[in-house]
Design a protein around this motif. Structure first.
Motif, PDB file in Angstrom:
ATOM      1  N   TRP A   1       0.805  -1.217   0.000  1.00 52.06           N
ATOM      2  CA  TRP A   1       0.000   0.000   0.000  1.00 52.06           C
ATOM      3  C   TRP A   1       0.843   1.275   0.000  1.00 52.06           C
ATOM      4  O   TRP A   1       0.526   2.240  -0.677  1.00 52.06           O
TER       5      TRP A   1
ATOM      6  N   ARG B   1      -3.061   0.467  -7.115  1.00 55.25           N
ATOM      7  CA  ARG B   1      -3.930   0.996  -6.048  1.00 55.25           C
ATOM      8  C   ARG B   1      -4.078   2.493  -6.178  1.00 55.25           C
ATOM      9  O   ARG B   1      -3.227   3.176  -6.732  1.00 55.25           O
TER      10      ARG B   1
ATOM     11  N   THR C   1      -4.677   5.263  -3.477  1.00 57.21           N
ATOM     12  CA  THR C   1      -4.747   5.460  -2.032  1.00 57.21           C
ATOM     13  C   THR C   1      -5.810   6.475  -1.636  1.00 57.21           C
ATOM     14  O   THR C   1      -6.389   6.368  -0.556  1.00 57.21           O
TER      15      THR C   1
ATOM     16  N   ASN D   1      -8.907   4.447  -1.562  1.00 52.28           N
ATOM     17  CA  ASN D   1      -8.802   3.187  -0.817  1.00 52.28           C
ATOM     18  C   ASN D   1      -9.245   2.011  -1.674  1.00 52.28           C
ATOM     19  O   ASN D   1     -10.013   1.139  -1.222  1.00 52.28           O
TER      20      ASN D   1
END
Length: 123
Positions: free
Chosen positions: A53, A72, A74, A77
């Motif tokens: 992450w 991803r 962030t 999420n």
């Protein structure tokens, strides 16, 4: 606790593409990595890909390397799995996973699981 909700599965022809999404909610600040496992009929659940992450570093199963991309966002999420050049062997239920611990290819190391989304590749 962390809750995971997948979307984006479906039916696609061999050679086609699909993108899966997984939105995390709850104690998302505790997430160390998010990724994907899959389970085909009659087979054990297997690792597909995972993304660290904080850095975005990615790791893949040999069977999907070069065809699948995990990423991803962030701010949202959310973790994604872009699947290209799909093969009939990719047919499975795909599960989004998250861990507070460390990068792993083992199912037992992931504390949080989504409900799964079906991906069917027709030949």
């Amino acid at each position: 606790q962390v809750q995971l909700v997948e979307s984006g599965g479906g039916l696609v022809q061999a050679g086609g593409s699909l993108r899966l999404s997984c939105a995390a909610s709850g104690r998302t600040f505790s997430i160390y990595a998010m990724g994907w496992f899959r389970q085909a009929p009659g087979k054990e659940r297997e690792f597909v890909a995972v993304c660290r992450w904080s850095t975005g570093s990615t790791y893949y199963a040999d069977s999907v390397k070069g065809r699948f991309t995990v990423s991803r966002d962030t701010a949202k999420n959310t973790v994604y799995l872009q699947m290209n050049s799909l093969e009939s062997e990719d047919t499975a239920v795909y599960y989004c996973v998250a861990t507070r611990g460390y990068i792993s290819r083992t199912t037992d190391d992931y504390e949080y699981w989504g409900q799964g989304t079906q991906v069917t590749v027709s030949s």
